[in-house]
Enzyme design. Structure first.
Site, mmCIF file in Angstrom:
data_model
loop_
_atom_site.group_PDB
_atom_site.id
_atom_site.type_symbol
_atom_site.label_atom_id
_atom_site.label_comp_id
_atom_site.label_asym_id
_atom_site.label_seq_id
_atom_site.Cartn_x
_atom_site.Cartn_y
_atom_site.Cartn_z
ATOM 1 N N SER A 45 -6.005 -9.063 -12.872
ATOM 2 C CA SER A 45 -5.797 -8.078 -13.940
ATOM 3 C C SER A 45 -6.579 -8.561 -15.154
ATOM 4 O O SER A 45 -6.753 -9.774 -15.337
ATOM 5 C CB SER A 45 -4.311 -8.000 -14.304
ATOM 6 N N ALA A 95 0.800 -1.232 0.000
ATOM 7 C CA ALA A 95 0.000 0.000 0.000
ATOM 8 C C ALA A 95 0.832 1.281 0.000
ATOM 9 O O ALA A 95 0.283 2.367 0.147
ATOM 10 C CB ALA A 95 -0.944 -0.004 1.197
ATOM 11 N N TYR A 146 3.207 -12.744 -16.069
ATOM 12 C CA TYR A 146 2.237 -11.903 -15.344
ATOM 13 C C TYR A 146 0.807 -12.418 -15.575
ATOM 14 O O TYR A 146 0.021 -12.562 -14.624
ATOM 15 C CB TYR A 146 2.383 -10.463 -15.844
ATOM 16 N N LYS A 192 -1.828 -13.832 -12.789
ATOM 17 C CA LYS A 192 -3.120 -13.176 -12.553
ATOM 18 C C LYS A 192 -4.289 -14.104 -12.858
ATOM 19 O O LYS A 192 -5.356 -14.009 -12.246
ATOM 20 C CB LYS A 192 -3.208 -11.883 -13.368
ATOM 21 N N ALA A 221 -0.157 -15.413 -16.419
ATOM 22 C CA ALA A 221 -0.360 -16.703 -15.742
ATOM 23 C C ALA A 221 -0.579 -16.490 -14.245
ATOM 24 O O ALA A 221 -1.439 -17.129 -13.638
ATOM 25 C CB ALA A 221 0.850 -17.605 -15.977
ATOM 26 N N ILE A 271 -4.611 1.252 -15.377
ATOM 27 C CA ILE A 271 -4.817 2.261 -14.332
ATOM 28 C C ILE A 271 -3.551 3.113 -14.249
ATOM 29 O O ILE A 271 -2.439 2.587 -14.273
ATOM 30 C CB ILE A 271 -5.081 1.579 -12.963
ATOM 31 N N ASN A 329 -3.109 -6.971 -2.745
ATOM 32 C CA ASN A 329 -2.856 -6.032 -3.843
ATOM 33 C C ASN A 329 -1.421 -6.080 -4.367
ATOM 34 O O ASN A 329 -1.186 -5.772 -5.532
ATOM 35 C CB ASN A 329 -3.196 -4.615 -3.354
ATOM 36 N N ARG A 352 2.179 2.839 -2.359
ATOM 37 C CA ARG A 352 1.923 3.719 -3.518
ATOM 38 C C ARG A 352 0.827 3.095 -4.389
ATOM 39 O O ARG A 352 0.309 2.018 -4.100
ATOM 40 C CB ARG A 352 3.201 3.901 -4.338
#
Ligand code: NAD
Length: 248
Positions: free
Chosen positions: A143, A14, A156, A160, A158, A189, A91, A16
């Site tokens: 994602s 968290a 990435y 997610k 795989a 984002i 996250n 950033r």
């Protein structure tokens, strides 16, 4: 009315970006916030002060999400300090992009450790507490790339996609105990992660988004408020795409 009054939330990664936006929104909505960060103690301390300004309890833990033993220590510490754990937002995540031809074993393993194993680590560590409480909302950051794939992001994507399978399985296992498990799949984002893209690439991405703009951290944070609150009490095992309509 504050939607998360009296709840305790853990947000990983968290310091950033999206994680920071989630932590701040949660505090604004009345949740006590425990969060993790990896390196910057100053950033961690600054965030504690910002969260406390909303009148909630806030504690930052320096903890590597990829470390199983650290996750157990983290969750036990939070339950001791806050008395409960109601919302978990997994996250923390990284990218190590490259075409498969050039992707090293280390690029693959590191992504799996930080993005996927980290989710197992925290959820596994918290399962007993959540089952005993007979309540809880787990929110795992996937994602849209995990849903549709992307050239240069096989590792990435795989990781997610793995998060989605894990999220749905946990929803089925823990549903009868009142514990919910959902994933959020953000599109593009605006954060440090996407700031690495060139203006040309960003413009190309924007052109493909029906809403014609990148999302903001708060777009994801608002979805996390919904999934963390009792407003979503009958929703579990779902993947909420927050992507401006990019992949429908
Ligand atoms: P970011 O790089 O700005 O922030 C990532 C955060 O995770 C940082 O605070 C970092 O310190 C933390 N982190 C990294 N490795 C860690 C570890 N081992 N242990 C603990 N913390 C660690 O990224 P972001 O854009 O805010 O992304 C947040 C999440 O959202 C990630 O899981 C990412 O994959 C996902 N996501 C982002 C986008 C986007 O467009 N930005 C799109 C889809 C999904």
């Amino acid at each position: 009315m504050k939607l998360l009054e009296g709840k305790t939330a853990l947000v990983t990664g968290a310091s950033r970006g999206i994680g920071r936006a989630i932590a701040l929104r949660y505090a604004e909505q009345g949740a006590n916030v425990a969060f993790t960060y990896l390196s910057s103690v100053e950033k961690g301390e600054a965030l504690v002060a910002e969260l406390e300004a909303f009148g909630v309890k806030a504690v930052g833990y320096r903890s590597d999400a990829a470390d199983f033993a650290a996750a157990t220590e983290l969750v036990d510490g939070i339950v001791k300090e806050f008395g409960s754990l109601d919302i978990i937002v997994n996250n923390a995540g990284i990218t190590r992009d490259g075409l498969l031809m050039r992707m090293s074993e280390e690029d693959w393993d590191q992504i799996m450790r930080v993005n996927l194993k980290s989710v197992f680590n925290v959820v596994k560590a918290a399962t007993r507490t959540l089952m005993k409480q007979r309540s809880g909302s787990i929110i795992n950051m996937s994602s849209v790339i995990g849903v549709v794939g992307n050239a240069g992001q096989a590792n990435y994507a795989a990781s997610k996609a793995g998060i989605i399978g894990f999220t749905k399985s946990v929803a089925i296992e823990l549903g009868s105990r009142g514990v919910r498990s959902n994933a959020i799949a953000p599109g593009f984002i605006q954060t440090d992660m996407t700031d690495e893209l060139s203006d040309k690439v960003k413009a190309e991405i924007e052109a493909k988004i029906p809403m014609k703009t990148l999302g903001e951290g708060n777009d994801i944070a608002d979805a996390c408020v919904f999934l963390g609150s009792d407003m979503s009490k009958y929703i579990t095992g779902q993947v909420l795409q927050v992507d401006g309509g990019m992949f429908t």
